[in-house]
Design a protein around this motif. Structure first.
Motif, PDB file in Angstrom:
ATOM      1  N   VAL A  83      -1.710  22.761  42.951  1.00  0.00           N
ATOM      2  CA  VAL A  83      -1.787  23.068  41.528  1.00  0.00           C
ATOM      3  C   VAL A  83      -1.684  24.574  41.308  1.00  0.00           C
ATOM      4  O   VAL A  83      -0.920  25.038  40.448  1.00  0.00           O
ATOM      5  N   SER A  84      -2.407  25.361  42.110  1.00  0.00           N
ATOM      6  CA  SER A  84      -2.338  26.828  41.922  1.00  0.00           C
ATOM      7  C   SER A  84      -0.916  27.325  42.102  1.00  0.00           C
ATOM      8  O   SER A  84      -0.488  28.252  41.427  1.00  0.00           O
ATOM      9  N   PRO A 117       2.158  28.217  37.764  1.00  0.00           N
ATOM     10  CA  PRO A 117       2.960  29.329  37.228  1.00  0.00           C
ATOM     11  C   PRO A 117       4.465  29.030  37.215  1.00  0.00           C
ATOM     12  O   PRO A 117       5.187  29.491  36.344  1.00  0.00           O
ATOM     13  N   VAL A 118       4.922  28.200  38.155  1.00  0.00           N
ATOM     14  CA  VAL A 118       6.351  27.859  38.211  1.00  0.00           C
ATOM     15  C   VAL A 118       6.746  27.052  36.974  1.00  0.00           C
ATOM     16  O   VAL A 118       7.713  27.348  36.278  1.00  0.00           O
ATOM     17  N   LEU A 119       5.946  26.047  36.669  1.00  0.00           N
ATOM     18  CA  LEU A 119       6.286  25.172  35.554  1.00  0.00           C
ATOM     19  C   LEU A 119       6.181  25.902  34.220  1.00  0.00           C
ATOM     20  O   LEU A 119       6.960  25.670  33.301  1.00  0.00           O
ATOM     21  N   ARG A 120       5.193  26.786  34.150  1.00  0.00           N
ATOM     22  CA  ARG A 120       5.015  27.588  32.945  1.00  0.00           C
ATOM     23  C   ARG A 120       6.300  28.378  32.642  1.00  0.00           C
ATOM     24  O   ARG A 120       6.747  28.452  31.513  1.00  0.00           O
ATOM     25  N   ARG A 121       6.885  28.951  33.694  1.00  0.00           N
ATOM     26  CA  ARG A 121       8.088  29.758  33.521  1.00  0.00           C
ATOM     27  C   ARG A 121       9.296  28.889  33.153  1.00  0.00           C
ATOM     28  O   ARG A 121      10.164  29.292  32.415  1.00  0.00           O
ATOM     29  N   ASP A 167       9.362  25.734  31.716  1.00  0.00           N
ATOM     30  CA  ASP A 167       9.254  24.867  30.552  1.00  0.00           C
ATOM     31  C   ASP A 167       9.647  23.407  30.852  1.00  0.00           C
ATOM     32  O   ASP A 167      10.372  22.776  30.085  1.00  0.00           O
ATOM     33  N   GLY A 168       9.216  22.899  31.995  1.00  0.00           N
ATOM     34  CA  GLY A 168       9.493  21.500  32.329  1.00  0.00           C
ATOM     35  C   GLY A 168       8.301  20.618  31.967  1.00  0.00           C
ATOM     36  O   GLY A 168       7.371  21.065  31.294  1.00  0.00           O
ATOM     37  N   VAL A 169       8.340  19.362  32.410  1.00  0.00           N
ATOM     38  CA  VAL A 169       7.163  18.507  32.222  1.00  0.00           C
ATOM     39  C   VAL A 169       6.564  18.184  33.587  1.00  0.00           C
ATOM     40  O   VAL A 169       7.251  18.175  34.613  1.00  0.00           O
ATOM     41  N   TRP A 170       5.275  17.892  33.575  1.00  0.00           N
ATOM     42  CA  TRP A 170       4.535  17.583  34.803  1.00  0.00           C
ATOM     43  C   TRP A 170       4.014  16.158  34.666  1.00  0.00           C
ATOM     44  O   TRP A 170       3.268  15.854  33.739  1.00  0.00           O
ATOM     45  N   VAL A 171       4.406  15.292  35.576  1.00  0.00           N
ATOM     46  CA  VAL A 171       3.942  13.901  35.588  1.00  0.00           C
ATOM     47  C   VAL A 171       2.864  13.789  36.673  1.00  0.00           C
ATOM     48  O   VAL A 171       3.083  14.236  37.809  1.00  0.00           O
ATOM     49  N   GLY A 172       1.710  13.215  36.344  1.00  0.00           N
ATOM     50  CA  GLY A 172       0.678  13.087  37.381  1.00  0.00           C
ATOM     51  C   GLY A 172      -0.531  12.305  36.901  1.00  0.00           C
ATOM     52  O   GLY A 172      -0.660  11.957  35.725  1.00  0.00           O
ATOM     53  N   TRP A 173      -1.405  12.044  37.818  1.00  0.00           N
ATOM     54  CA  TRP A 173      -2.659  11.313  37.553  1.00  0.00           C
ATOM     55  C   TRP A 173      -3.682  12.305  36.999  1.00  0.00           C
ATOM     56  O   TRP A 173      -3.866  13.386  37.581  1.00  0.00           O
ATOM     57  N   GLY A 195      -0.009  25.224  26.933  1.00  0.00           N
ATOM     58  CA  GLY A 195       1.439  25.471  27.017  1.00  0.00           C
ATOM     59  C   GLY A 195       2.188  24.607  28.022  1.00  0.00           C
ATOM     60  O   GLY A 195       3.406  24.734  28.144  1.00  0.00           O
ATOM     61  N   LEU A 196       1.490  23.723  28.747  1.00  0.00           N
ATOM     62  CA  LEU A 196       2.182  22.859  29.714  1.00  0.00           C
ATOM     63  C   LEU A 196       2.341  21.452  29.130  1.00  0.00           C
ATOM     64  O   LEU A 196       1.422  20.942  28.484  1.00  0.00           O
ATOM     65  N   HIS A 197       3.532  20.849  29.375  1.00  0.00           N
ATOM     66  CA  HIS A 197       3.750  19.479  28.880  1.00  0.00           C
ATOM     67  C   HIS A 197       3.344  18.502  29.981  1.00  0.00           C
ATOM     68  O   HIS A 197       3.966  18.472  31.045  1.00  0.00           O
TER      69      HIS A 197
END
Ligand code: F6P
Length: 472
Positions: free
Chosen positions: A34-35, A39-43, A45-51, A66-68
């Protein structure tokens, strides 16, 4: 909502928790994955799928800071069989050199398959036409092939955050072939080290019978899968900035004062996991105190153990063992206001961690086996005055890059004791020479560079511009 970039990991970056007043809220999830990816996803602008952790069902996609985020729910039985069972009592110990004995249960495997399918379906729903899906880690090794079946238009990458075992160990797995075939659904399979990538390619050749050529696997349908090493890293600039802040330095001073201003602070920071070598390191330190090499009057060992997988039996046993050892060492060796070990069973925000890294003179990272170990890199990023010493296990992926650490074999107690003393007694000049080199290495290879390299290679191989990638 459909996205060009989908990151899918077992966990969302936030965890559902119930507060003391009975209401629900979100807390940052534990662990290096997660750490690194946040920061990668923030830059991007993608989506994160997870439990989202827990067993609440029916959670809708939402935004957090700011994260989807797109939640995938698990029932209590699925948490037990898929997460605690197959992921963390079968694969985790098997992939970490069998440090604990892996358990093989057919019901857990059934659950692993059905949950991987659920994750694949969710990705298929949220990925845009021709988009990229980046699948993370050992909990989701079947997702690449399942997703390719559902959405052949996608570019699929897989990254394994933990070690990939040599074939002698992997072969124990009753479902070894299915796991390899699951991974082969990806266009690019990334590992922490070249040795892990080589293990994978060799196993594919031996077990699945595909033709392989260095880092490439040629499938009968004409597709080529690439396997290579991409050592993960941290947000170096972010950590350094935090470490330079007034509030963090003030807090570091407070921490030292609260411990009675000792001349030297040793620090360990780990999820409370049997792969991390916490017991052996505390034992080694205890022996040095008992033998008079280290004095509790002027030294202390802070051990932060972040609660982890508390329902899995091996983790409960470990917690009891560490509790007993710390109690015994402090009872035997401590003095009033001067514990030998300051033991904290808790997780802390980044600011508090940075303050501990600033306060610590010797950072001790001694896993029996670890994919990378980002704590070692975080410590290095926070030592902007080129001071401090790092004692690091040879069996952490980070040891391939941080060659100037005091490298140790965590199975060798005497070797570890000598390294503690050398690091503790090294001259400021020696410490700064080593730290400067390590800081250069991590600053040039931060997490943004890691993600950019992986995603660029994925775009290249997905577009058929397959060249021979590094590492295998
Ligand atoms: O990096 C290894 C890893 O297992 C991640 O996949 C995971 O998110 C992290 O450690 C923490 O473990 P868990 O999600 O089981 O709490």
């Amino acid at each position: 909502m459909q996205s060009e970039l989908v990151v899918v990991a077992n966990r969302l970056p936030v965890d559902r928790v119930t507060m003391s007043d009975g209401t629900s809220g979100w807390r940052k999830s534990p662990g290096g994955l997660v750490s690194a990816l946040e920061p990668v996803l923030r830059r991007q602008d993608g989506v994160w799928v997870g439990w989202p952790g827990g067993t609440e069902s029916g959670l809708e996609p939402f935004e957090d800071d700011g994260l989807h985020l797109v939640p995938v729910s698990l029932s209590a039985q699925e948490v037990e069989e898929f997460y605690e069972g197959f992921a963390n009592a079968t694969l985790w110990p098997l992939y970490h050199d069998v440090v604990a004995k892996p358990e093989f249960h057919r019901e857990w495997w059934d659950s692993y398959q059905s949950i991987n399918r659920r994750f694949a379906q969710r990705c298929a729903e949220v990925a845009a036409e021709g988009g990229t899906v980046w699948v993370q880690d050992y909990q989701l090794q079947l997702v690449p092939a399942m997703l390719r079946e559902l959405r052949p238009d996608l570019r699929i990458g897989f990254y394994l955050h933990i070690p990939f075992p040599p074939s002698e160990l992997f072969q124990q797995l009753p479902w070894r072939r299915q796991i390899l075939e699951g991974l082969l659904g990806a266009d690019l399979v990334g590992f922490q080290t070249p040795a892990a990538a080589q293990n994978f390619v060799r196993l594919v050749r031996q077990r699945v019978g595909h033709r392989t050529q260095r880092s490439q696997v040629h499938l009968p349908d004409g597709r080529t899968v690439h396997a290579a090493a991409y050592p993960i890293s941290i947000d170096y600039a972010g950590f350094e900035e935090l470490a330079r802040s007034e509030s963090v330095n003030q807090r570091a001073k407070e921490i030292r004062q609260m411990l009675g201003d000792p001349a030297k602070i040793f620090l360990g920071v780990d999820r409370l996991d049997y792969t991390k070598g916490i017991y052996a390191r505390l034992r080694a330190y205890g022996e040095l105190v008992r033998e008079g090499e280290i004095d509790v009057e002027d030294s202390v060992f802070i051990q932060v153990a972040v609660p982890s997988r508390e329902q899995v039996e091996q983790y409960r046993l470990l917690r009891d063992e560490i509790d007993r050892l710390v109690g015994r060492l402090n009872g035997d060796l401590g003095q009033i206001g001067r514990p030998a070990i300051a033991y904290l069973h808790s997780s802390y925000p980044r600011e508090e961690m940075a303050a501990m890294y600033r306060a610590a003179d010797v950072m001790v990272v001694t896993p029996y086996r670890d994919g990378m170990n980002l704590v070692a890199k975080e410590y290095v990023a926070c030592r902007f005055e080129d001071d401090g010493a790092l004692v690091l296990s040879e069996f952490a992926g980070a040891a391939e890059e941080l060659r100037q650490a005091w490298l140790v074999n965590p199975y060798d107690l005497n070797g570890m004791k000598s390294a503690f003393l050398e690091a503790f007694r090294a001259s400021p000049k020696e410490r700064s020479r080593r730290m400067r080199a390590m800081r250069r290495q991590v600053s040039r290879n931060d997490v943004a560079a890691w993600a950019a390299r992986f995603l660029t290679d994925l775009a290249d191989v997905g577009a058929g511009r397959g060249h021979d990638l590094n590492g295998a």
